[in-house]
Write a protein that holds these residues in place. Structure first.
Motif, PDB file in Angstrom:
ATOM      1  N   ASP A 188      54.833   9.629  15.807  1.00 52.82           N
ATOM      2  CA  ASP A 188      55.911   9.257  16.320  1.00 52.82           C
ATOM      3  C   ASP A 188      55.791   9.247  17.806  1.00 52.82           C
ATOM      4  O   ASP A 188      56.006  10.163  18.605  1.00 52.82           O
ATOM      5  CB  ASP A 188      56.862  10.480  16.096  1.00 52.82           C
ATOM      6  CG  ASP A 188      58.260  10.130  16.224  1.00 52.82           C
ATOM      7  OD1 ASP A 188      58.732   9.249  17.414  1.00 52.82           O
ATOM      8  OD2 ASP A 188      59.243  10.819  16.001  1.00 52.82           O
TER       9      ASP A 188
ATOM     10  N   ASP B 213      59.599  15.256  11.958  1.00 55.75           N
ATOM     11  CA  ASP B 213      58.718  16.120  11.239  1.00 55.75           C
ATOM     12  C   ASP B 213      58.389  17.112  11.991  1.00 55.75           C
ATOM     13  O   ASP B 213      58.792  17.618  12.896  1.00 55.75           O
ATOM     14  CB  ASP B 213      57.589  15.181  10.721  1.00 55.75           C
ATOM     15  CG  ASP B 213      57.044  15.462   9.506  1.00 55.75           C
ATOM     16  OD1 ASP B 213      57.153  16.486   8.793  1.00 55.75           O
ATOM     17  OD2 ASP B 213      56.024  14.574   9.012  1.00 55.75           O
TER      18      ASP B 213
ATOM     19  N   THR C 216      52.694  12.459  10.607  1.00 58.61           N
ATOM     20  CA  THR C 216      53.803  11.761  10.882  1.00 58.61           C
ATOM     21  C   THR C 216      53.297  11.255  12.308  1.00 58.61           C
ATOM     22  O   THR C 216      52.934  11.929  13.279  1.00 58.61           O
ATOM     23  CB  THR C 216      55.056  12.385  10.859  1.00 58.61           C
ATOM     24  OG1 THR C 216      55.351  12.552   9.679  1.00 58.61           O
ATOM     25  CG2 THR C 216      56.214  11.510  11.866  1.00 58.61           C
TER      26      THR C 216
END
Length: 333
Positions: A159, A122, A157
């Protein structure tokens, strides 16, 4: 033919394509990391000492490399390299001058934008994990992340995998722990994805609705909570030569690179992040500016009124016929 088969099996095993003891070992390590609330240091013992007392001496030496320059210490944001400390004085001066520019801050939150070298899932990749270094644990601001999720539930997002081996944020958190030892503060670690996808689309990333919503939401929370914040960008400039898949040696290109970098330095000193972006995009990032993402994001969110160029250096790695350039900047209201 048998040798080729053996080489293929070895390759598949090393890259975890086979259900072998190595695969199980890697999977167990990954599961342990995912289920942990901390992100362990990956650079301790190589880029810097894993002994706290030895490390403090190392960091003192790095941060003393200001060359006696007087730098206002109340910057609201700084841009720094994430080049390995071990390359010496050129890197040390960049780090030292950058941290000299925030030495007077009373911030209790440091928002760190880093380059994502190992994955791009992202534009912005967050983690809830606290960062562990030989100097202790730097707490990630969970409350800030909760509020960010409430504002943009579909756009944030997380991650953890991309954060696992990434050094760009770790270097800055380590230096923050040393510079502000004894002070209680929290960090917001954000890895930034490549901006190359924007080169042939929108005028600049800020024109993208999703990109701008994340930036605006970070600022809204800071303003609503009246947080005392310093923003950091952790990114180098160019990467050229054989090591970086160029068909040429870096050494003959260093003068040309210095001129190319001067355009970027001028735009960054003027707080003009969109001109910085356009300069990189106009030549399709031929010099591979790995700091484009974090520096652009940091300037987009901090919106400083003035900038100060601090230091520039080229590291010519003769053995690999390659070079990396990097610089540091301070930004003020």
């Amino acid at each position: 033919q048998m040798e080729s088969i053996i080489e293929l099996v070895h390759f598949l095993d090393q890259n975890c394509y086979l259900d072998t003891p190595r695969f199980q070992e890697v999977k167990e390590g990954l599961d342990e990391y995912i289920n942990s609330d901390v992100r362990p240091s990956v650079c301790a013992g190589n880029s810097f000492s894993n002994d706290a007392e030895e490390l403090k001496v190392e960091l003192d030496e790095i941060l003393s490399a200001t060359n006696g320059e007087s730098i206002p210490g109340d910057a609201k944001a700084i841009a720094l390299p994430h080049i390995d400390f071990r390359i010496g004085k050129g890197a040390h001066s960049c780090y030292a001058k950058g941290y000299e520019a925030i030495k007077e801050t009373d911030a209790d939150l440091f928002v760190v934008f880093g380059t994502a070298h190992y994955g791009n899932t992202d534009n912005f990749m967050f983690t809830r994990k606290n960062f562990v270094t030989p100097l202790g644990v730097a707490e990630t601001d969970q409350e800030f992340l909760d509020k960010l999720l409430l504002k943009q539930p579909g756009l944030i997002t997380f991650d953890d995998i991309t954060h696992r081996y990434e050094h760009s944020i770790e270097f800055q958190i380590l230096l923050l722990q040393h510079v502000f030892a004894g002070r209680k503060f929290k960090v917001l670690p954000i890895l930034t994805g490549s901006l190359n996808a924007f080169f042939h689309g929108t005028e600049n990333p800020e024109k993208d609705e999703i990109y701008s919503k994340v930036i605006d939401s970070i600022n809204e929370i800071i303003e609503e909570d009246r947080r005392k914040v310093v923003f950091l960008a952790s990114g180098d400039l160019a990467h050229i030569g054989k090591k970086f898949e160029d068909p040429f040696d870096a050494a003959p290109e260093l003068n040309r690179l210095k001129k190319d970098d001067k355009l970027l330095i001028d735009s960054l000193a003027e707080c003009n992040h969109n001109e910085f972006y356009r300069s990189v995009a106009s030549i399709n990032d031929k010099n591979k500016i790995c700091g484009l993402g974090p520096i652009y994001a940091m300037l987009s969110v901090s919106k400083p009124k003035s900038g100060k160029f601090l230091h520039y250096h080229q590291w010519n790695e003769i053995e690999t016929r390659s070079a990396v350039s990097f610089a540091s900047f301070a930004y003020y209201d």
